[in-house]
Design a protein around this motif. Sequence first.
Motif, PDB file in Angstrom:
ATOM      1  N   LEU A  29       0.811  -1.222   0.000  1.00 35.62           N
ATOM      2  CA  LEU A  29       0.000   0.000   0.000  1.00 35.62           C
ATOM      3  C   LEU A  29       0.845   1.273   0.000  1.00 35.62           C
ATOM      4  O   LEU A  29       0.313   2.363  -0.216  1.00 35.62           O
ATOM      5  N   GLY A  30       2.142   1.133   0.275  1.00 40.05           N
ATOM      6  CA  GLY A  30       2.992   2.313   0.360  1.00 40.05           C
ATOM      7  C   GLY A  30       2.657   3.190   1.551  1.00 40.05           C
ATOM      8  O   GLY A  30       2.900   4.395   1.540  1.00 40.05           O
ATOM      9  N   ARG A  31       2.099   2.575   2.590  1.00 40.66           N
ATOM     10  CA  ARG A  31       1.723   3.310   3.808  1.00 40.66           C
ATOM     11  C   ARG A  31       2.418   2.673   5.010  1.00 40.66           C
ATOM     12  O   ARG A  31       2.320   1.463   5.209  1.00 40.66           O
ATOM     13  N   ARG A  32       3.113   3.473   5.783  1.00 36.97           N
ATOM     14  CA  ARG A  32       3.799   2.961   6.966  1.00 36.97           C
ATOM     15  C   ARG A  32       3.118   3.429   8.264  1.00 36.97           C
ATOM     16  O   ARG A  32       2.802   2.631   9.140  1.00 36.97           O
ATOM     17  N   LYS A  33       2.913   4.735   8.383  1.00 39.33           N
ATOM     18  CA  LYS A  33       2.440   5.304   9.644  1.00 39.33           C
ATOM     19  C   LYS A  33       1.090   4.735  10.062  1.00 39.33           C
ATOM     20  O   LYS A  33       0.829   4.558  11.256  1.00 39.33           O
ATOM     21  N   LEU A  34       0.244   4.436   9.080  1.00 42.75           N
ATOM     22  CA  LEU A  34      -1.080   3.885   9.396  1.00 42.75           C
ATOM     23  C   LEU A  34      -0.949   2.592  10.189  1.00 42.75           C
ATOM     24  O   LEU A  34      -1.703   2.351  11.146  1.00 42.75           O
ATOM     25  N   PHE A  35       0.036   1.781   9.827  1.00 41.74           N
ATOM     26  CA  PHE A  35       0.180   0.488  10.495  1.00 41.74           C
ATOM     27  C   PHE A  35       0.765   0.623  11.893  1.00 41.74           C
ATOM     28  O   PHE A  35       0.473  -0.200  12.769  1.00 41.74           O
ATOM     29  N   THR A  36       1.588   1.646  12.127  1.00 42.02           N
ATOM     30  CA  THR A  36       2.055   1.851  13.507  1.00 42.02           C
ATOM     31  C   THR A  36       0.881   2.276  14.392  1.00 42.02           C
ATOM     32  O   THR A  36       0.803   1.864  15.552  1.00 42.02           O
ATOM     33  N   LEU A  37      -0.033   3.070  13.831  1.00 50.56           N
ATOM     34  CA  LEU A  37      -1.215   3.479  14.596  1.00 50.56           C
ATOM     35  C   LEU A  37      -2.129   2.279  14.837  1.00 50.56           C
ATOM     36  O   LEU A  37      -2.679   2.110  15.933  1.00 50.56           O
ATOM     37  N   ILE A  38      -2.310   1.433  13.808  1.00 52.66           N
ATOM     38  CA  ILE A  38      -3.129   0.225  13.969  1.00 52.66           C
ATOM     39  C   ILE A  38      -2.520  -0.683  15.044  1.00 52.66           C
ATOM     40  O   ILE A  38      -3.232  -1.206  15.906  1.00 52.66           O
ATOM     41  N   GLY A  39      -1.191  -0.846  14.996  1.00 51.80           N
ATOM     42  CA  GLY A  39      -0.534  -1.655  16.020  1.00 51.80           C
ATOM     43  C   GLY A  39      -0.776  -1.099  17.413  1.00 51.80           C
ATOM     44  O   GLY A  39      -1.060  -1.844  18.360  1.00 51.80           O
ATOM     45  N   SER A  40      -0.685   0.220  17.562  1.00 53.01           N
ATOM     46  CA  SER A  40      -0.923   0.850  18.869  1.00 53.01           C
ATOM     47  C   SER A  40      -2.361   0.638  19.329  1.00 53.01           C
ATOM     48  O   SER A  40      -2.621   0.379  20.512  1.00 53.01           O
ATOM     49  N   ALA A  41      -3.307   0.751  18.389  1.00 52.00           N
ATOM     50  CA  ALA A  41      -4.718   0.573  18.739  1.00 52.00           C
ATOM     51  C   ALA A  41      -5.008  -0.866  19.170  1.00 52.00           C
ATOM     52  O   ALA A  41      -5.747  -1.108  20.138  1.00 52.00           O
ATOM     53  N   ALA A  90       1.274   3.312  25.058  1.00 58.36           N
ATOM     54  CA  ALA A  90       1.451   2.702  23.735  1.00 58.36           C
ATOM     55  C   ALA A  90       0.679   3.458  22.666  1.00 58.36           C
ATOM     56  O   ALA A  90       1.186   3.710  21.566  1.00 58.36           O
ATOM     57  N   PHE A  91      -0.546   3.862  22.982  1.00 61.16           N
ATOM     58  CA  PHE A  91      -1.349   4.572  21.984  1.00 61.16           C
ATOM     59  C   PHE A  91      -0.781   5.956  21.701  1.00 61.16           C
ATOM     60  O   PHE A  91      -0.732   6.390  20.540  1.00 61.16           O
ATOM     61  N   VAL A  92      -0.328   6.646  22.750  1.00 63.96           N
ATOM     62  CA  VAL A  92       0.269   7.970  22.549  1.00 63.96           C
ATOM     63  C   VAL A  92       1.524   7.849  21.677  1.00 63.96           C
ATOM     64  O   VAL A  92       1.754   8.672  20.784  1.00 63.96           O
ATOM     65  N   GLY A  93       2.329   6.804  21.898  1.00 62.41           N
ATOM     66  CA  GLY A  93       3.512   6.599  21.068  1.00 62.41           C
ATOM     67  C   GLY A  93       3.160   6.431  19.606  1.00 62.41           C
ATOM     68  O   GLY A  93       3.779   7.055  18.729  1.00 62.41           O
ATOM     69  N   GLY A  94       2.190   5.591  19.317  1.00 62.99           N
ATOM     70  CA  GLY A  94       1.765   5.398  17.931  1.00 62.99           C
ATOM     71  C   GLY A  94       1.180   6.667  17.328  1.00 62.99           C
ATOM     72  O   GLY A  94       1.397   6.961  16.147  1.00 62.99           O
ATOM     73  N   LEU A  95       0.435   7.420  18.135  1.00 68.44           N
ATOM     74  CA  LEU A  95      -0.190   8.655  17.651  1.00 68.44           C
ATOM     75  C   LEU A  95       0.866   9.705  17.303  1.00 68.44           C
ATOM     76  O   LEU A  95       0.724  10.443  16.319  1.00 68.44           O
ATOM     77  N   ILE A  96       1.916   9.785  18.091  1.00 66.43           N
ATOM     78  CA  ILE A  96       2.997  10.735  17.804  1.00 66.43           C
ATOM     79  C   ILE A  96       3.626  10.429  16.449  1.00 66.43           C
ATOM     80  O   ILE A  96       3.833  11.329  15.614  1.00 66.43           O
ATOM     81  N   ILE A  97       3.928   9.167  16.193  1.00 69.38           N
ATOM     82  CA  ILE A  97       4.524   8.793  14.912  1.00 69.38           C
ATOM     83  C   ILE A  97       3.563   9.097  13.773  1.00 69.38           C
ATOM     84  O   ILE A  97       3.953   9.631  12.724  1.00 69.38           O
TER      85      ILE A  97
END
Length: 400
Positions: free
Chosen positions: A275-287, A385-392
């Motif tokens: 998908l060429g998307r990285r940040k979305l998956f870090t947020l999904i992982g945090s969620a 964990a969620f705040v970390g993902g949200l920052i990225i």
Amino acid sequence: MTIGSFGASIALMVPQSYSLAVRVSELEPGREELLGYVTGSAQFVYLVLSPLIGLWSDRTRSRLGRRTPFMLLGAALGMVALLGIALAPSVLLVGLAWIVGMVGWSMAGQAIQNVQADRVPEEQRGRVSALTSVGTQIAPVVGIGVAYAVASSTLLVFLVPGLVGAALLILFPVFKPEGDSRALVRTSGGLTVKSLIAGYGFSPRTYPDFGWNWLGRFIFFMGLYFNTAFGTFFYAQRLDLPVKDVAGVVASIGIIGVLAATGGAIAGGFLSDKLGRRKLFTLIGSAIFVFGACTEAFAHSMPQLVVGAVLMQLAIAVFAAVDQAIVFAILPDRAQAGRYLAVVAFAQKIPSALAPLIAPLIITVGATGGEKNYTLLYLTGAVFAFVGGLIIFTKVKSVR
């Protein structure tokens, strides 16, 4: 690269998770606390040395390349150390030998990661990060199985997993040689005390994406280590079991967790490439981590604990694999990949030391009798964990 990383992980993780405990119990029966001193000292020494090793690697010019000498040197140091541990007559000598072994095997693994930064193209970074992550997840399970097969000999318990790991590690430079680095131009000045000190940090103002990602990673792993620091005691309290009887529960959950982590790393890494998307998956992982941590926080039965643990393992794998790909994309200076990847490691290693010191304060808040407040601890971990993902997700701008 995946096979080499898998080999380095077997050689490193089998002593940490099994054979060092066997050796300490042979030399000092009933002194389990000594194992913590042995492993903790080695971790601290490598944490201090890793940026210096990274700088040395970046500046190395040889016929074998910049990274390959460190793979070979690391494997050699690691094997010598394992032999020393198996023959050491005291725990003190075991600890000194493991410092050498920790530095050696970690140096070899760090060298493979540096090659990843040097050579893997952007469109493949997610899947390669995922596959190497899976290798490190599976390695302890396979390695301990190898150690069990030769459990009748302490010497073989150390040497056989080490030899297997070293052989797999060396396959990488043999079949995919790095190439001569002697013609590479050094982009930085001479090695001075100032440059060595600078190797431990970076300028967030000059490299904001790297800085924000480092911060987000740091906060995410603080949340993670809040929720793993007292896992054995947590399961004992929630299942009303003696601490000594929790080993089977931890092992069962660990095996299921490895399967979940494998699926999460592969899915996150490959999909982020596609998908060429990285940040979305870090947020999904945090969620997903939030759901898992909240499930654990209010769990009082085995099925609930398993569901929560599996969700958290899945989340960690998705986050770690994809965030690693983000790190490779935003390195401030690719010529100094070794140095900057060592700095990134601080964002995970420092929380692993801080969280266990802070967690005891959290579990005593509102605690009554012998019941510790693990609900608050796991909810705190979820928030971090969620705040970390949200920052990225919101602050890193140069990566989609």
